[in-house]
Design an enzyme around this catalytic site. Structure first.
Site, mmCIF file in Angstrom:
data_model
loop_
_atom_site.group_PDB
_atom_site.id
_atom_site.type_symbol
_atom_site.label_atom_id
_atom_site.label_comp_id
_atom_site.label_asym_id
_atom_site.label_seq_id
_atom_site.Cartn_x
_atom_site.Cartn_y
_atom_site.Cartn_z
ATOM 1 N N GLU A 48 -2.100 -12.294 12.671
ATOM 2 C CA GLU A 48 -2.545 -10.933 12.990
ATOM 3 C C GLU A 48 -4.066 -10.859 12.947
ATOM 4 O O GLU A 48 -4.686 -11.242 11.952
ATOM 5 C CB GLU A 48 -1.932 -9.949 11.983
ATOM 6 N N ASP B 19 -8.750 -8.720 4.258
ATOM 7 C CA ASP B 19 -8.419 -7.631 5.177
ATOM 8 C C ASP B 19 -9.470 -7.479 6.266
ATOM 9 O O ASP B 19 -10.218 -6.508 6.260
ATOM 10 C CB ASP B 19 -8.272 -6.327 4.380
ATOM 11 N N GLU C 298 0.819 -1.215 0.000
ATOM 12 C CA GLU C 298 0.000 0.000 0.000
ATOM 13 C C GLU C 298 0.853 1.265 0.000
ATOM 14 O O GLU C 298 0.565 2.228 0.715
ATOM 15 C CB GLU C 298 -0.959 -0.008 1.190
ATOM 16 N N LYS D 170 -2.012 -11.824 8.313
ATOM 17 C CA LYS D 170 -3.408 -11.592 8.691
ATOM 18 C C LYS D 170 -4.169 -12.913 8.684
ATOM 19 O O LYS D 170 -3.926 -13.756 7.820
ATOM 20 C CB LYS D 170 -4.075 -10.604 7.727
ATOM 21 N N GLU E 91 -12.433 -1.915 12.429
ATOM 22 C CA GLU E 91 -12.475 -1.198 11.155
ATOM 23 C C GLU E 91 -13.671 -1.611 10.293
ATOM 24 O O GLU E 91 -14.414 -0.765 9.803
ATOM 25 C CB GLU E 91 -11.166 -1.432 10.390
#
Lengths: 675, 675
Positions: free
Chosen positions: B386, B364, B285, B359, B392
């Site tokens: 993770e 995500d 990113e 992750k 979020e």
């Protein structure tokens, strides 16, 4: 002593006033008669031109050192009654060109008219012509913030760098900054603009203070613009008596509130004797207004007008009032109806010093909208028509979009049919207002070709029925001085090719058939078909697997079509008579609905989106071929923006086509690739 | 002198450490044996409890003034081999409870274990139990920025006020601020967290300097957290040698780069002797990484590990690497594949001081994802899993969403089938890392009930196969001390009712059947079905008029299903065997496809969305009935958030249902209102 003509650093583009356009004037002998500050501006302009090109200028014929070529004359000797402050007469006989004006501003406009005419002003004979602005108020509204707004930045919807007036919360007070503001005034005078509102209609905290303790900053701008006949206006918060004055209320019918405004206005005029007045966005998108006190818009506007009237000032009261917290589930509420519903019943109730400022369309500066029905519905109100030069929804100055034809269409529209007055005529009481697209960018407008839109604001305000093509030609002749290039014909042709149809090209690859929006939320750049579909903003398309569009008919829809008088109410009521380009604004139709063009709606969507991209590709190619005919910096800036425009146009094409293909299931009749 | 137990202002919620939970311990006589700073912390805690509740504590039995109730003993006398630094043994006989540990941290964890047990720790007999953390590293990553980011704010994806560590670009260095950080360390120790990375993995300019000239700010945090057994880690920029060191390159194979990191690391350890190491988001990113120099992730990670290894530090290298500028038209690229494609081939190439931080899902942190295939594919790499405590995509702490069951499902998943190891077991080398949901909000986590998620991070890291319901019960007993209320049973039942199923409730009213996203772009709060559909982020659902979902099969799709070993590759390959809740993650199916549940996909969408809202309405009702059983502030905060959750849930329901009704044309079988 004469004022100095403002100078511009070499890094800033002179736009439509490159030195060369003053050659015909500057190489002649000019006599100037009359006195006053704007006559001095005229004198200074001619003197500056003469210093470059060898001519002479004098206030006394004996000082000319020979027979004159040009007389610029104020008052007596040629200016007929009814010319007004801004009109002028032009004639040529016996080798002498004469411009006469009753008012100083008229002489200034006469001067810039000569600049436009160029050598033609000094050839042959010319019968006496009278020139007068059709609209007395020709205004630019800057949406500049004083303090950088966390979301909207220094200039709301600004795509031309920062503000000419403020930077990071402070007034731009340096000599260079003010010189640039003076130059800006000169540019505006040369196209006919005579009023500037300096700050954003969304008045945040820092900006509110421009009315009181920071009025000196406005005065400095006014001083810079005044020599070019431009009056300065200020956007104010309706809540100012509370926010700034410490009053408990801003109720317009409270005496203390009116008194506060009267005193505040007195102080403004003490600082700026020719101050133009206030611009107010009230009860709109969260801005305060009279509704909070159970009062109406006429109450609010008339109270402010009473404060301004003693000084000849005007309140521009915006009609952009609607429910921006609409429930998308509620199909009975129609944002397009809002301005009419709020304001038409108030016709006749506004005081003489109120101008009601109405957006040209009922929604919000989309690439295609019908003309707002408010404009035909308030014969007893001074109306200003608001257009948007800054390209919020038309490519944000990264895409070429020459808006002259769009504005011309709106100004030529006749709300009551062929026999009735045009929008341009209906705006005589209040004028034309454009949201400015200028900033501190070296090209003023980000995209150099967007200068044409700024230029057209003034010219169409001066003459709303002007042919936009002629305005564009003027702009080309001034800005590119094609006569100085190797191949003037190719340059003219190329510029017309990339600009002429650019609005329709933009329309083709973006939201189809008048449906509007379909943009990314917030910044409004780039496609998002559903971006505002489930939002509170009242901007929907209602696309489903069977069809698309908003039913605004009286018979089965929101009734918006009924806000128009005959003949438009009938024309818009039926899909059979509604113009193709507005079909989805007024009707929800099946994808297979056949347009007047003979195409189905879905095929029209596919075709126009492929065409729009092809047209951008072609324009980019044409532009590349003009590199040898202009300055490198200007050519490069436009070339670079074409890359982004092409990328953006392809994104629009593929996004829109894919969306409607996925929804309708109808394949492209020509078998092109849809993702 | 003993350290002081940190104190908290009355305005801040004590979360799961209200004073009352120390009553059983604080009313007893406790003997502490052993020496060292964490033993002093234990002593201080017991002394503090005794000062409130009348007990006594001593390091020497003779000072107890009577027979002891509790012995907390370091080293000899009861701590078996293999306990490690953090394990402890617990037994009770002859009226004396004994906790023994080999390391100081073990004694601290033993203490908080007693707090959880409450009076039960001091009743009857208890055979010797051994407690050891399953995962050696139990970490929180703070996405805190030093300077307020113009888009992301002080804390990226933070919904709990500001940062505990920084404010407006400056370290929070006041006594009160550091006292709160100490209290935070105490809270974390009480649930088992032993590592904190203090700053955002997106390392902006100000944050980069924490590695060098601002390392003192990190040292101050480390000093505050150290007494509670927590090591401090730092997110660093891979470009630090260029940005901070003035080198021309950050190429990991350049000697000068490695030297720069070695020297920078030496200075960090000079300031923070027990520094934990670096966290790196590289080539992700927009963050810099080894790709810029034609190097691989192992090259980059191993170079940093070499700098840390002499001091026992670790580099946490994130596997969140994918193309975030994907062309949505390209259906062959699949973001879900990216981490596996990048990292699985590197298994065995990472140095011992590298932990690869993966992750838990391949996308995500969506409300429903399969477990990342990376986790089963790298047996020769130290892996950390993770998870994201900050909500979020799960309601942003405005919606109740108890994530324990989701994390538990992921940790219990067995990538190679029933006989193989679980994710929890596969994470032994690297541990569990959670993105923190804590901030300077008076309730720490914005939504008071989101404290349960923070608590669960530590407890599930300590024991990944723990029953999440048991963890929730622990948190309820500690945080609400129901025994002190008028009706403990009603309080326990009510809290379980609103929390237990809240994740599945959230899943019901948001994106269906594992399809993910469908959120508003940018802030990710609230629905926008097409918000990321035509974006470069690689997050698509491909809904058209016939069906929805992403074909990730080997046979006809992106092949992602083939990244799993047997049996999951086969299970996910076919819509017939794929679990319903992941159907749209793995397959594009018609709206009429029949789920294992017996419902069609479209009817499932309608039903779950109506059910989800009904469940929120019910939870809100239950919560309202608990007002008399807890503090008013806590109850009011949750009640207020339920209003927003209900509004949001209805918006999700109507937006999703309308979108799919418009697209599919299939009416709700039960005839409910779809707009």
């Amino acid at each position: 002593m004469l004022p100095s003509v403002p100078s511009l650093p070499g890094s800033v583009d002179p736009a439509w006033l490159p030195p060369e356009v003053f050659r015909p004037l500057g190489s002649r002998r000019t006599l100037i008669r009359g006195a006053g500050p704007l006559v001095d501006t005229v004198h200074a302009e001619v003197a500056d031109a003469c210093s470059r090109f060898g001519g002479r200028v004098a206030r006394d014929a004996r000082e000319l050192g020979g027979p004159g070529d040009l007389v610029l004359e104020l008052g007596e000797g040629g200016a007929p009654d009814g010319l007004g402050d801004e009109g002028f007469v032009l004639a040529r006989a016996d080798g002498v060109t004469r411009v006469g004006a009753a008012g100083q501003a008229g002489l200034l406009y006469g001067l810039f008219h000569l600049v436009r005419l160029g050598e033609a002003a000094f050839r042959g004979e010319r019968a006496r012509e009278t020139h007068r602005p059709a609209l007395g108020s020709r205004m630019l509204d800057h949406w500049d913030n004083v303090a950088v707004h966390p979301v909207m930045g220094q200039v709301e919807r600004g795509y031309s760098g920062g503000s000419l007036f403020w930077r990071d919360g402070l007034a731009r007070g340096s000599r260079d900054d003010l010189e640039r503001v003076r130059w800006y005034g000169r540019l505006l005078a040369a196209c006919g603009v005579n009023a500037v509102a300096v700050n954003n209609v969304n008045v945040h905290e820092a900006e509110a203070h421009l009315l009181t303790d920071r009025v000196g900053e406005v005065a400095a701008i006014a001083e810079a613009l005044r020599p070019y006949g431009i009056r300065t206006h200020l956007s104010v918060s309706f809540a100012a008596p509370v926010v700034l004055g410490g009053l408990a209320t801003a109720d317009p019918l409270e005496g203390a509130v009116a008194d506060w405004w009267a005193e505040a206005t007195r102080r403004v005029y003490a600082a700026i004797p020719d101050f133009g007045g206030y611009v107010v966005k009230a009860d709109s998108e969260g801005q305060p207004g009279p509704f909070a006190y159970g009062r109406g818009h006429a109450d609010g506007a008339n109270m402010l007008a009473a404060a301004l009237a003693p000084y000849g000032g005007t309140v521009h009261w915006r009609a952009f009032v609607y429910n921006h917290r609409q429930d998308w589930r509620d199909r009975t509420t129609d944002r397009a109806r809002a301005a009419f519903d709020h304001f038409a019943p108030l016709d006749g109730e506004f005081a003489p010093h109120v101008v009601l400022q109405v957006k040209h369309g009922p929604m919000d500066f989309q690439v295609r909208e019908p003309v707002s029905p408010v404009i035909g519905a308030m014969p007893n109100t001074r109306l200003a028509v608001e257009i948007q030069a800054t390209q919020e929804y038309t490519g944000q100055q990264r895409h070429v979009c020459w808006l002259g034809p769009m504005w011309s269409e709106a100004l030529s529209f006749r709300p009551t049919g062929e026999e009735g007055p045009s929008v341009g005529e209906l705006a005589r009481g209040g004028g034309l207002v454009a949201v400015s697209n200028a900033g501190d960018d070296p090209f003023w407008t980000g995209h150099p070709l967007a200068q044409a839109n700024l230029y057209a604001v003034g010219r169409l305000a001066w003459q709303p029925d002007a042919d936009p093509g002629a305005v564009l030609d003027e702009w080309i002749e001034l800005s590119f001085v094609p006569g100085r290039t190797a191949d003037p014909a190719r340059l003219r042709e190329g510029l017309r090719a990339v600009l002429d149809g650019s609005w329709r090209t933009y329309e083709k690859y973006t939201a189809p058939l008048g449906v509007g929006f379909m943009v990314q939320p917030g910044h409004h750049y780039g496609p998002s078909v559903d971006g505002y579909e489930y939002s509170p903003w009242g901007t929907y398309h209602f696309a489903d697997r069977d069809g698309v569009g908003v039913d605004r008919s009286r018979a089965t829809g929101t009734g918006f079509a009924g806000q128009y008088p005959t003949p438009w109410a009938e024309v818009y009521e039926s899909p059979e008579t509604c113009p193709d380009e507005l079909l989805l604004f007024f009707h929800h139709v099946p994808y297979g609905h056949v347009l007047h063009s003979g195409d189905t709606v879905i095929q029209h969507i596919y075709d126009t989106h492929f065409e729009g991209v092809a047209e951008v590709e072609e324009a980019r190619r044409v532009w590349a071929g003009l590199a040898d005919l202009m300055g490198a910096a200007r050519h490069a800036r436009v070339a670079e923006r074409y890359e982004e425009q092409l990328r953006g146009a392809r994104e629009w094409r593929d996004h829109i086509n894919t969306y409607f293909f996925r929804k309708s299931g109808v394949p492209d009749a020509r078998g092109r690739r849809i993702h």
